[in-house]
Design a protein around this motif. Structure first.
Motif, short mmCIF file in Angstrom:
data_model
loop_
_atom_site.label_atom_id
_atom_site.label_comp_id
_atom_site.label_asym_id
_atom_site.label_seq_id
_atom_site.Cartn_x
_atom_site.Cartn_y
_atom_site.Cartn_z
N ASN A 167 -22.45 39.61 32.05
CA ASN A 167 -22.63 39.72 30.33
C ASN A 167 -21.76 38.61 29.88
OD1 ASN A 167 -23.52 42.03 28.78
ND2 ASN A 167 -20.71 42.23 28.37
N GLU B 78 -21.03 37.95 26.41
CA GLU B 78 -20.08 38.62 25.76
C GLU B 78 -19.24 38.61 26.85
OE1 GLU B 78 -22.04 42.86 24.66
OE2 GLU B 78 -22.94 42.00 23.14
N PRO C 183 -19.98 45.73 29.25
CA PRO C 183 -20.60 45.94 28.94
C PRO C 183 -19.88 48.04 28.31
CG PRO C 183 -22.24 45.49 30.51
CD PRO C 183 -20.99 45.31 30.68
N ALA D 36 -26.89 51.66 29.80
CA ALA D 36 -28.06 51.34 29.32
C ALA D 36 -28.36 50.15 28.99
CB ALA D 36 -28.18 51.46 27.78
N LYS D 37 -26.64 48.76 28.58
CA LYS D 37 -26.52 48.01 28.75
C LYS D 37 -26.41 46.96 30.17
CE LYS D 37 -24.69 46.76 24.28
NZ LYS D 37 -23.90 46.63 23.57
#
Lengths: 262, 969
Positions: free
Chosen positions: B494, B500, B504, B508-509
């Motif tokens: 991520n 990020e 998450p 969905a991410k």
């Protein structure tokens, strides 16, 4: 635990498809083996793979684990020259994910949940591709001749078997390949992949369901790769082939990559 | 017994024929007998924890993980890395190796300054760096990456480790040998250390082969030689050993027919038969030698009629003793009891049929050296008689000495280590010990614990967050090192792909990123391919079993107390204001908890969690405002976007882009409509191309850039607050590992979703739980050290149970068969006198209780019974026909004593040779069984007569009339 293999090489290369080369032509009868050297056979087999200006297709990839569980993924693929774009259609959780390759060094990925296009440089060849039994090297291979030196192992009435060894300086992850080329139309029907030492057979790729499109593109609709180390299989079924539709270059952009798949 | 003896001798040809045919048949089946390939076959299969462990370890290849470690002054040199790469490549090609992970084939995912995510090998596969600066940079990068330190490289950069996962179907020892060979050939000048199950098995095989080649032939030579010295005749050697060999073949054949596979204990059955099964044969041979002539039909029949009762009695009791192990709750014990009982059965049966049948065919001419009439044997007889008299005169001192030995051994027994040590099978200094030391020194220990998380989809952020929290807590526990899980992998991806730093916040991410991780072989060790199971792994440090047990208990408590069974995922911004505020406070508290765990781990400081939670809560209630510096950053990002191919509209007037970006970045309202309006104002028709929808998309994207910058600003402010409260100062660089951890924790402040347990949900909302957002899962501690700990307890109780059951059954049998509580207790006392010194010696030598303990104790008890019972029964016997009472009793006593001495003197020195074996189980078998033979002989020759004195077993003065029990046996 940081080994994160990415794959950003487009799917078209692995379709196992191609077309009968212009030199052979749709109406060309398969030549006999007499007088053909291993290099000539390989050249003809390579020619089958590069007969179009552009193509689109739908590909369904099924990964079958050793215990029989399956995972299915469906993609739409566009290809023109070195430019390739793939968009995930299924499963729903991955719908909209896009992969774009402009050349061997310029790759992009679009993740709809993050709404961002990211440029990714993947300097790897021997990593598996998206949980399948294909590696990046398998996926990016357009022809064999550029990377391997062939020698004729044996032949039957219908097939030649060639042993391909990496050319000096090649960074292939394989010690050798053994391919079976059908004498009629020169499609490669079977590839055996051996480990770096050339002793252990790692996996077998079998291509079937060859169809002649538009009288000149001779493509496989089914490709099955069996990994002999972990008994996993990847079954790829290609459909909806369309060739030479005049795809524009600006189809292969980051902007298009973000567009929802239809 | 006369009928039995006459029947055997009458049908001796038939007996021999049946034995020959039976031996061929059993040998055929015995050849099919296999060792149980299950390395952990000794674990009680029906136990729920064991079942769970086996399921987990099969799923995550835990038992297939092996290691190659390389020590050097500095791993980060051209030569060392070069050798490491050679070894990596060499072992990768070994058949049976599924996956190899090391520094030189590791992929690095990083972000270039231009934002490109770069995936490349950590070390260029074509060339290992030579430039010192490059090597130094590599060292810095690797040693500041938490997932690598302690897993692939030691903290001090002086040791590197390759992790190899073997194919579960591969033949373990052959693969291990091939790996060792390939690695050593690839780097012949390096000191490589190999660890893991397969490697240990291979070491076990190689040590065992060496021992068998070196010491077992000596033992095999010594026993017949010593037996010859004791018996004085070739037949005295040949017949007992042939009988015991046939008994071994028959027993192994029976096990094969029964479908049994050999375990580490049942593999000892041939040794059990050799030690216990030779006693009856030697007994008969000595008794026959005591006759003159020593062979021939009549003599053999007479001896058989006289002695078979005693032999049967002892055999039956030993058989029943082993059979009592069938009452155990451990399969391993039950199978050993059954196999040993079968061995005893066949050895006694063959000693009473096959041996006499054969002997009856041999010449009956006198054997001078063997006969009790010979000069040497006369001396032995005289010595034994004198010893018997001495025992009668010195009963009290002998009994006192025996009591001291028994009590002393009992006291020592309380100090026997109860912690099983897997390494105890290997001699000190052997490779498994070296591997253990290196793993202790450089990689935080060799033992791995696993906390399994099972759920419908363990990739759910709620579960990933629990794994992350567990990792943070585990690394604070004493004795627990380097926890890792799939949560760390997801965070890493991520960060590098989506920029990020934390996990998450939506499934969905995670799904979006997942296709990049799918199929990666390294994930197989922590995540099941169906996503229903994942493990947090950690190493258990230290070699002290008590410390390991303590650490495991702390982890167990942690798992039980801090991980809920279900969570409810809340869309915070979907809630009405008062509830939303309270959930935001919960989010702040969660973030504060993570940050405080990070601070404590990296700096050792405790920080005021409540205060931090309150401060972060205030920050969440008052969203950060963009500073001029933030807006400058934002403007440059908008500009880059509008210039890039990603922009939905194409700007023809590139010169207008900086101004447009500046105007957009200056906006206070960031609604798409406002931004679209600004775009229209800044870019008149003709300055851009694209549809109206494209412009709307562009505005939407710019709004996203605003949101991204606000999240970054919130992270920066959270970081400042945390640093201030932790006393880390507002400026200056943090330790990179702490900075990375803190950023990942504090990024959670931006989450839109929060997972809470039932209590929190009810406290915050006061409503029923929202079942539609429920994430149910199970977290459970497992791993080999956990199961070992549990097994230690099971084993100890099973051993106590087996000893208790055995004693009760043997005592009851003794009393019943001897018809005398006194004789029964006396025989049990000899049994204790035989077994307790073994326990005392174990304690003195620091030998812990393990599976072999049962074999040692049951063999010692068997020896005690085999020696004591015929003597105890003999003492109850009347006069021998045709001789006077005193002479007959002396004759019988000395014959039995002589048989016993021949057995001890033949076996004890031979078994002592086994004590020279490098393989510890063989070494201990030799040592303890020799001790049991000696103590059994002493118990029978000294303690038993001292206990029974001149009294009959029923306590009455001997009268000469046979007792009922004596006549029965």
């Amino acid at each position: 635990m940081k080994r994160i293999g990415c794959f950003f090489v487009l799917l078209c290369a692995l379709t196992g498809s191609g077309s009968v080369g212009p030199a052979l032509g749709a109406e060309t009868e398969a030549p006999s083996s007499e007088g053909l050297t291993a290099q000539e056979i390989l050249d003809r087999a390579d020619a089958v793979l590069t007969t179009y200006e552009d193509q689109t297709l739908t590909s369904t990839l099924t990964v079958i684990e050793a215990d029989g569980t399956e995972r299915v993924r469906e993609l739409k693929v566009w290809e023109k020259g070195t430019m390739r774009m793939a968009k995930f259609v299924n499963p729903p959780s991955e719908r909209g994910i896009g992969l774009l390759t402009l050349d061997s060094k310029t790759n992009y990925v679009y993740l709809p949940e993050y709404k961002r296009v990211r440029r990714v440089a993947a300097h790897v060849r021997n990593q598996t591709w998206g949980g399948t039994e294909f590696t990046h090297e398998d996926m990016s291979r357009i022809s064999f001749g550029g990377e391997y030196t062939p020698s004729l192992l044996d032949e039957t009435d219908t097939h030649w078997r060639l042993e391909l060894t990496p050319k000096p300086g090649s960074d292939s992850g394989y010690g050798k390949l053994v391919i079976s080329v059908r004498k009629e139309r020169f499609p490669v029907e079977r590839i055996e992949y051996f480990d770096k030492s050339g002793r252990e057979l790692l996996k077998v790729e079998e291509r079937s369901g060859f169809t002649l499109y538009d009288g000149k593109h001779y493509n496989a609709s089914n490709v099955v790769v069996t990994n002999l180390r972990n008994n996993r299989r990847t079954v790829m079924i290609n459909s909806d082939y369309r060739f030479d539709q005049g795809l524009r270059d600006d189809l292969f952009t980051e902007r298009t990559l973000k567009l929802p798949v239809r | 017994m006369r009928l039995f003896a006459s029947t055997v001798i009458r049908y001796r040809s038939l007996v021999l024929a049946v034995v020959c045919i039976g031996t061929v048949w059993f040998a055929f089946h015995a050849a099919t007998l296999r060792m149980d390939p299950d390395l952990l076959g000794f674990l009680p299969a029906e136990d729920d924890d064991v079942r769970f462990f086996r399921e987990t370890s099969e799923r995550f290849f835990t038992n297939e993980i092996n290691m190659i470690a390389l020590e050097s002054d500095d791993i980060f040199t051209h030569d060392t890395l070069g050798d490491l790469r050679k070894v990596t490549r060499a072992v990768q090609t070994v058949r049976g190796v599924r996956h190899v992970l090391g520094l030189t084939n590791l992929l690095d995912v990083a972000r270039d300054p231009d934002g490109t995510t770069v995936v490349r090998p950590l070390i260029d596969p074509s060339e290992v760096p030579t430039d010192p600066a490059e090597l130094s940079a590599l060292r810095k990068k690797v040693l500041s990456t938490p997932v690598l330190v302690g897993n692939l490289v030691s903290k001090d950069g002086r040791a590197a480790m390759l992790t190899l996962i073997l194919d579960p179907q591969a033949e373990k020892m052959a693969t291990a040998r091939a790996i060792r060979k390939a690695a050593v050939e690839a780097a012949p000048d390096r000191h490589l250390v190999f660890g893991g199950f397969a490697m240990a098995l291979d070491t076990l095989r190689s040590l065992g082969t060496r021992d068998i080649a070196r010491w077992v032939p000596l033992t095999a030579l010594a026993i017949p030689l010593l037996l010859f010295l004791g018996m004085g005749t070739l037949r005295g050697v040949l017949l007992p050993l042939a009988t015991v060999t046939v008994a071994i073949v028959w027993s192994l054949g029976t096990l094969a027919v029964d479908g049994m596979e050999l375990s580490m204990l049942t593999a000892l059955v041939p040794a059990v038969i050799l030690i216990l099964g030779t006693a009856p044969g030697i007994h008969i041979m000595v008794c026959c030698h005591a006759e003159n002539p020593p062979g021939g039909k009549e003599v053999v029949e007479r001896v058989l009629a006289r002695e078979s009762g005693k032999i049967l009695l002892a055999g039956f009791v030993i058989f029943a003793g082993f059979l009592s192990l069938m009452l155990s709750n451990l399969t391993l014990f039950r199978e050993f009891g059954k196999a040993a009982a079968i061995g005893v059965f066949w050895s006694v049966a063959l000693a009473l049929t096959f041996l006499p049948a054969w002997l009856s065919y041999l010449s009956g001419r006198p054997v001078r050296s063997a006969s009790l009439t010979s000069q040497r044997n006369q001396r032995v007889t005289v010595a034994l008689t004198r010893m018997a008299d001495l025992v009668q005169r010195r009963r009290i001192p002998i009994l006192l000495a025996a009591a001291v030995v028994c009590l002393g051994s009992l006291v020592l027994a309380t100090g026997i280590p109860r912690h099983m040590d897997m390494l105890s099978a290997f001699p000190r200094g052997s490779e498994p010990h070296q591997a253990e030391r290196m793993l202790q020194d450089h990689f935080g220990g060799s033992q791995v614990l696993q906390v399994s998380f099972r759920a419908a989809d363990v990739r759910a952020p709620a579960i990933l967050e629990q794994m992350e929290l567990l990792e943070k807590r585990l690394r604070l526990l004493e004795g627990v090192r380097y926890p890792q899980s799939v949560a760390g992998v997801v965070k890493e991806l991520n960060l590098n792909l989506n920029h990020e730093p934390g996990l998450p916040d939506s499934l969905a991410k995670v799904h979006n990123m997942w296709f990049m991780l799918e199929g990666q072989a390294f994930l197989d060790a922590i995540l099941e391919r169906g996503y229903g199971d994942s493990v947090v792994m950690a190493r258990i440090g230290g070699s002290d079993p008590k410390a390991i047990a303590g650490a495991l208990e702390r982890v167990e408590r942690l798992v039980q107390e801090t991980i809920p069974e279900e969570l409810f995922v809340v869309d915070i911004h979907d809630k009405p204001l008062p509830v939303r505020q309270r959930f935001l406070d919960e989010l702040a508290a969660r973030t504060a908890l993570k940050a405080s765990l990070d601070i404590r781990f990296h700096t050792g400081r405790d920080m005021p969690v409540g205060e931090l939670a309150a401060a972060l809560g205030r920050l969440l209630r008052n969203p950060p405002e963009l500073t001029p510096a933030d807006r400058e950053v934002l403007a440059s990002r908008i500009e880059a976007f509008l210039l890039s191919g990603e922009s939905d509209v194409r700007i023809r007037r590139v010169d207008r882009i900086p101004d447009t970006a500046g105007r957009l970045a200056a906006q206070e309202s960031v609604s798409p409509d406002t931004l679209e309006a600004v775009l229209r104002e800044s870019l008149p028709p003709g300055a851009w191309t694209g549809s109206e929808q494209d412009l709307a998309f562009t505005a939407e994207f710019i709004r996203m850039l605003f949101a991204q910058r606000l999240r970054e600003a919130r992270l920066e402010q959270s970081m400042n607050i945390t640093r201030e409260l932790a006393g880390l100062g507002p400026g200056g660089e943090l330790d990179p590992a702490l900075a990375e951890d803190l950023a990942a924790s504090l990024w959670g402040m931006n989450n839109s979703y929060l997972s809470v347990d039932e209590a929190t949900w009810l406290r915050v909302t006061g409503r029923e739980r929202p079942w539609e957002s429920r994430v149910a899962f199970e977290a459970r501690l497992t791993g080999l050290p956990v199961i070992n700990l549990k097994y230690e307890r099971i084993l100890f109780h099973a051993l106590l149970g087996a000893v208790f059951n055995g004693l009760v059954i043997l005592l009851a049998l003794f009393i019943f068969l001897l018809r005398s509580p006194g004789a029964g207790f006396a025989a049990v006392s000899v049994l204790l006198f035989t077994s307790l010194p073994v326990v005392g010696a174990m304690s003195l030598l620091g030998v812990s209780v393990d599976n072999m303990t049962l074999a040692f104790l049951s063999l010692a008890a068997g020896i005690g019974v085999a020696y004591a019972l015929p003597s105890a029964a003999g003492m109850a016997e009347g006069p021998v026909e045709g001789k006077g009472r005193v002479e007959a009793r002396a004759h019988a006593r000395t014959t039995r004593a002589r048989a016993l001495l021949v057995h001890v003197l033949a076996l004890a020195p031979g078994l002592t040779i086994l004590a020279l074996c490098a393989l510890v189980p063989l070494h201990r078998l030799g040592l303890f069984i020799t001790l049991a033979l000696v103590s059994g002989a002493a118990g029978t020759l000294l303690v038993l007569p001292a206990l029974l004195g001149s009294r009959t077993p029923d306590g009455t003065e001997r009268t000469g009339a046979p007792t009922p029990s004596a006549s029965r046996v």
